[in-house]
Design an enzyme around this catalytic site. Structure first.
Site, short mmCIF file in Angstrom:
data_model
loop_
_atom_site.label_atom_id
_atom_site.label_comp_id
_atom_site.label_asym_id
_atom_site.label_seq_id
_atom_site.Cartn_x
_atom_site.Cartn_y
_atom_site.Cartn_z
N THR A 110 0.82 -1.21 0.00
CA THR A 110 0.00 0.00 0.00
C THR A 110 0.86 1.27 0.00
OG1 THR A 110 -1.49 1.29 1.41
CG2 THR A 110 -0.14 -0.33 2.53
N ASP A 111 0.29 2.34 -0.53
CA ASP A 111 1.00 3.63 -0.48
C ASP A 111 1.10 4.17 0.94
OD1 ASP A 111 -1.65 4.45 -0.04
OD2 ASP A 111 -1.72 5.84 -1.73
N GLU A 112 0.33 3.57 1.88
CA GLU A 112 0.37 4.06 3.27
C GLU A 112 1.72 3.84 3.93
OE1 GLU A 112 -2.62 3.54 6.10
OE2 GLU A 112 -4.26 3.73 4.67
N TYR A 149 -1.69 -0.41 11.05
CA TYR A 149 -1.88 -1.11 9.77
C TYR A 149 -0.71 -0.83 8.83
CZ TYR A 149 -3.30 -1.48 4.87
OH TYR A 149 -3.32 -1.73 3.52
N LYS A 181 2.21 -3.36 7.30
CA LYS A 181 2.45 -3.57 5.86
C LYS A 181 3.91 -3.22 5.52
CE LYS A 181 -0.22 -4.55 3.05
NZ LYS A 181 -0.74 -5.86 2.54
P1 NAD Z 1 -10.14 -6.86 2.27
O1 NAD Z 1 -10.11 -6.49 3.71
O2 NAD Z 1 -11.35 -6.56 1.47
O3 NAD Z 1 -9.85 -8.42 2.12
C1 NAD Z 1 -8.85 -9.08 2.84
C2 NAD Z 1 -9.06 -10.57 2.62
O4 NAD Z 1 -8.00 -11.27 3.33
C3 NAD Z 1 -10.38 -11.10 3.18
O5 NAD Z 1 -10.97 -11.97 2.25
C4 NAD Z 1 -9.97 -11.86 4.44
O6 NAD Z 1 -10.83 -12.94 4.77
C5 NAD Z 1 -8.58 -12.35 4.05
N1 NAD Z 1 -7.73 -12.60 5.23
C6 NAD Z 1 -7.53 -11.77 6.30
N2 NAD Z 1 -6.71 -12.39 7.19
C7 NAD Z 1 -6.37 -13.60 6.65
C8 NAD Z 1 -5.55 -14.66 7.08
N3 NAD Z 1 -4.90 -14.62 8.27
N4 NAD Z 1 -5.41 -15.74 6.29
C9 NAD Z 1 -6.06 -15.81 5.09
N5 NAD Z 1 -6.88 -14.84 4.65
C10 NAD Z 1 -7.03 -13.73 5.41
O7 NAD Z 1 -8.83 -6.20 1.65
P2 NAD Z 1 -8.60 -5.40 0.28
O8 NAD Z 1 -9.05 -4.01 0.44
O9 NAD Z 1 -9.09 -6.23 -0.83
O10 NAD Z 1 -6.98 -5.40 0.27
C11 NAD Z 1 -6.27 -6.49 -0.28
C12 NAD Z 1 -4.79 -6.19 -0.19
O11 NAD Z 1 -4.50 -4.98 -0.91
C13 NAD Z 1 -4.28 -5.97 1.23
O12 NAD Z 1 -3.01 -6.56 1.35
C14 NAD Z 1 -4.17 -4.45 1.36
O13 NAD Z 1 -3.16 -4.09 2.27
C15 NAD Z 1 -3.81 -4.06 -0.06
N6 NAD Z 1 -4.25 -2.72 -0.48
C16 NAD Z 1 -5.54 -2.32 -0.33
C17 NAD Z 1 -5.93 -1.06 -0.77
C18 NAD Z 1 -7.35 -0.57 -0.62
O14 NAD Z 1 -7.58 0.63 -0.78
N7 NAD Z 1 -8.33 -1.42 -0.33
C19 NAD Z 1 -5.00 -0.22 -1.37
C20 NAD Z 1 -3.68 -0.66 -1.49
C21 NAD Z 1 -3.32 -1.93 -1.07
O1 DAU Z 2 -4.01 4.16 0.72
C1 DAU Z 2 -4.28 2.80 0.61
C2 DAU Z 2 -5.10 2.35 1.80
O2 DAU Z 2 -6.41 2.90 1.59
C3 DAU Z 2 -5.18 0.85 1.95
O3 DAU Z 2 -3.90 0.35 2.20
C4 DAU Z 2 -6.13 0.48 3.11
O4 DAU Z 2 -6.26 -0.92 3.21
C5 DAU Z 2 -7.48 1.09 2.82
O5 DAU Z 2 -8.35 0.85 3.90
C6 DAU Z 2 -7.34 2.60 2.59
O6 DAU Z 2 -6.97 3.28 3.82
P1 DAU Z 2 -7.65 4.66 4.26
O7 DAU Z 2 -7.53 4.83 5.71
O8 DAU Z 2 -7.17 5.78 3.39
O9 DAU Z 2 -9.17 4.31 3.81
P2 DAU Z 2 -10.59 4.61 4.52
O10 DAU Z 2 -11.63 4.26 3.51
O11 DAU Z 2 -10.68 4.02 5.86
O12 DAU Z 2 -10.55 6.19 4.67
C7 DAU Z 2 -10.38 7.04 3.54
C8 DAU Z 2 -10.32 8.47 4.06
O13 DAU Z 2 -11.62 8.81 4.57
C9 DAU Z 2 -9.35 8.66 5.22
O14 DAU Z 2 -8.78 9.95 5.12
C10 DAU Z 2 -10.25 8.59 6.45
C11 DAU Z 2 -11.58 9.16 5.97
N1 DAU Z 2 -12.80 8.61 6.60
C12 DAU Z 2 -12.95 7.25 6.65
C13 DAU Z 2 -14.07 6.69 7.21
C14 DAU Z 2 -14.25 5.20 7.31
C15 DAU Z 2 -13.77 9.46 7.06
O15 DAU Z 2 -13.63 10.71 6.99
N2 DAU Z 2 -14.90 8.91 7.63
C16 DAU Z 2 -15.07 7.56 7.75
O16 DAU Z 2 -16.14 7.14 8.31
#
Ligand code: NAD
Ligand code: DAU
Length: 347
Positions: free
Chosen positions: A134-136, A158, A162
């Site tokens: 992730t970019d985080e 988190y 990562k």
């Molecule tokens: P998500 O939370 O929707 O899904 C995570 C999945 O992993 C779920 O199906 C869960 O059951 C499974 N899981 C969790 N713990 C596990 C374990 N111990 N063993 C096996 N399976 C397990 O996540 P997402 O948003 O699809 O993210 C997927 C990947 O992409 C993550 O690694 C996340 O860090 C990365 N990522 C997400 C975002 C985003 O904005 N969603 C952005 C950049 C990177």
């Molecule tokens: O940048 C990549 C990341 O983006 C991924 O690695 C993470 O898995 C994914 O959850 C996401 O993280 P964020 O914290 O940026 O996403 P979230 O949707 O939780 O929040 C997006 C922005 O919105 C953040 O600045 C927090 C704000 N927010 C979020 C929630 C849930 C609110 O203002 N209100 C809310 O209720």
């Protein structure tokens, strides 16, 4: 949609997708199926975030095998990985607000689980291990955009978990020659995203007649990447990424949270009065921004504009109440009471 990566993926026969029942992982399974990969194994623990309904059509395909298991369990991992030539590792605890409330599961899955997978990948001589990150991990980027050489400054548990996993993965390349590629994607959105995250939370709250909570002043900025563009980027990294390299994935769609929520409200024909400003997230990163030049040099480009992606996403949640309504009951309701219950309205 996957034409540009289909040919490139043909060298892989059996691909293990961890976390394939989650949001991005399930879209990636669809991409592999469309590309004609002959065997796709999905290893997923089915935590609160995993949902077999995300793969409702794909699970009946002969190419797809689902294995319920924990990536931190070496036996489950060995059984799932045996014979695979590539691993694409999505499985993780992913929600920042939950990490702030309770970090331990993030260390267990994101750090220890990744190490179990890396060990197995060495034992089974996989040809490619894509670690989806992730970019985080860069922490907040207040101006400009960072490239892959930027220092890691994660600021929440988190992101720290990562970053630790990224470094472990890269250490397996340096120490053992495991052909690891790390991707660092921006904020991803689209169908099948759990309603705990900002965009689906905002859409589903409005559809339920509830206000949309915005943390702090709502001027925090994220770069919004449509999920199919993120999956195509991972496919490019899988096919053509250099072992030991990192690839940032950004779409150039930077928007303050307030603008994102307002755009959703407009699509749902609602006024800004649906917004409630609440106490900020502790340690809230102000802005993320990555430079995706290295991936673009492999030929990848984002293809879905933010306006089009958001329109498709809102329409999907309007049509798929059957998918998200059960997810907002039970476990989510308890989490939401804990996360939002303690936040005060800011006027
Ligand atoms: P998500 O939370 O929707 O899904 C995570 C999945 O992993 C779920 O199906 C869960 O059951 C499974 N899981 C969790 N713990 C596990 C374990 N111990 N063993 C096996 N399976 C397990 O996540 P997402 O948003 O699809 O993210 C997927 C990947 O992409 C993550 O690694 C996340 O860090 C990365 N990522 C997400 C975002 C985003 O904005 N969603 C952005 C950049 C990177
Ligand atoms: O940048 C990549 C990341 O983006 C991924 O690695 C993470 O898995 C994914 O959850 C996401 O993280 P964020 O914290 O940026 O996403 P979230 O949707 O939780 O929040 C997006 C922005 O919105 C953040 O600045 C927090 C704000 N927010 C979020 C929630 C849930 C609110 O203002 N209100 C809310 O209720």
């Amino acid at each position: 949609m996957v034409q540009d990566v289909t040919d490139k993926l043909q060298t892989f026969r059996r691909v293990l997708v961890t976390g394939g029942a989650g949001f991005i992982g399930s879209h990636f399974v669809r991409l592999l199926l469309a590309a004609g990969i002959s065997e796709i194994r999905v290893l997923d623990k089915l935590t609160y975030a995993g949902n077999l309904a995300n793969l409702a059509d794909e699970l009946s395909a002969p190419a797809v095998t689902f294995i319920q298991g924990d990536i931190a369990d070496p036996k489950a991992v060995a059984a799932a990985m045996a014979g695979c030539d590539a691993v694409v590792h999505f499985a993780a605890e992913t929600h920042v607000d939950r990490a702030i409330l309770e970090p331990a599961p993030f260390i267990q899955t994101n750090v220890l689980g990744t190490q179990v997978l890396l060990n197995a990948a060495l034992a089974y001589h996989v040809r490619r291990f894509v670690h989806v990150s992730t970019d985080e991990v860069y922490g907040e980027v207040l101006v400009g955009a960072v490239n892959e050489a930027a220092p890691l400054r994660p600021r929440n548990p988190y992101a720290a978990s990562k970053a630790a996993a990224d470094l472990l993965a890269l250490s397996y390349y340096a120490s053992y020659g495991l052909p690891v590629v790390v991707t660092r994607g921006a904020n991803t959105y689209g169908p099948y995203q759990h309603p705990e995250k900002l965009i689906p939370l905002a859409i589903t709250n409005v559809l339920e007649g509830k206000p949309v909570p915005i943390y702090g002043d709502g001027l925090q900025e994220r770069d919004w990447l449509f999920v199919t563009d993120h999956c195509r980027a991972i496919a490019f990294a899988l096919a053509d990424g250099q072992p030991g390299q990192i690839y940032n994935i950004g779409a150039g769609n930077h928007r303050p949270n307030r603008e994102v929520v307002r755009a959703i409200l407009r699509l749902l024909h609602c006024s800004d009065e649906w917004i409630t400003y609440v106490t900020d997230r502790p340690g809230h990163d102000r802005r993320y921004a990555v430079d995706p030049q290295a991936l673009m040099a492999l030929g990848w480009r984002p293809t879905v504009s933010f306006e089009e992606g958001l329109r498709q996403t809102v329409a999907w949640y309007q049509q798929r109440r059957d998918w998200w309504e059960p997810m907002k009951q039970g476990e989510f309701a308890a989490y939401a009471a804990r996360n939002y219950g303690s936040r005060q309205r800011m006027g």
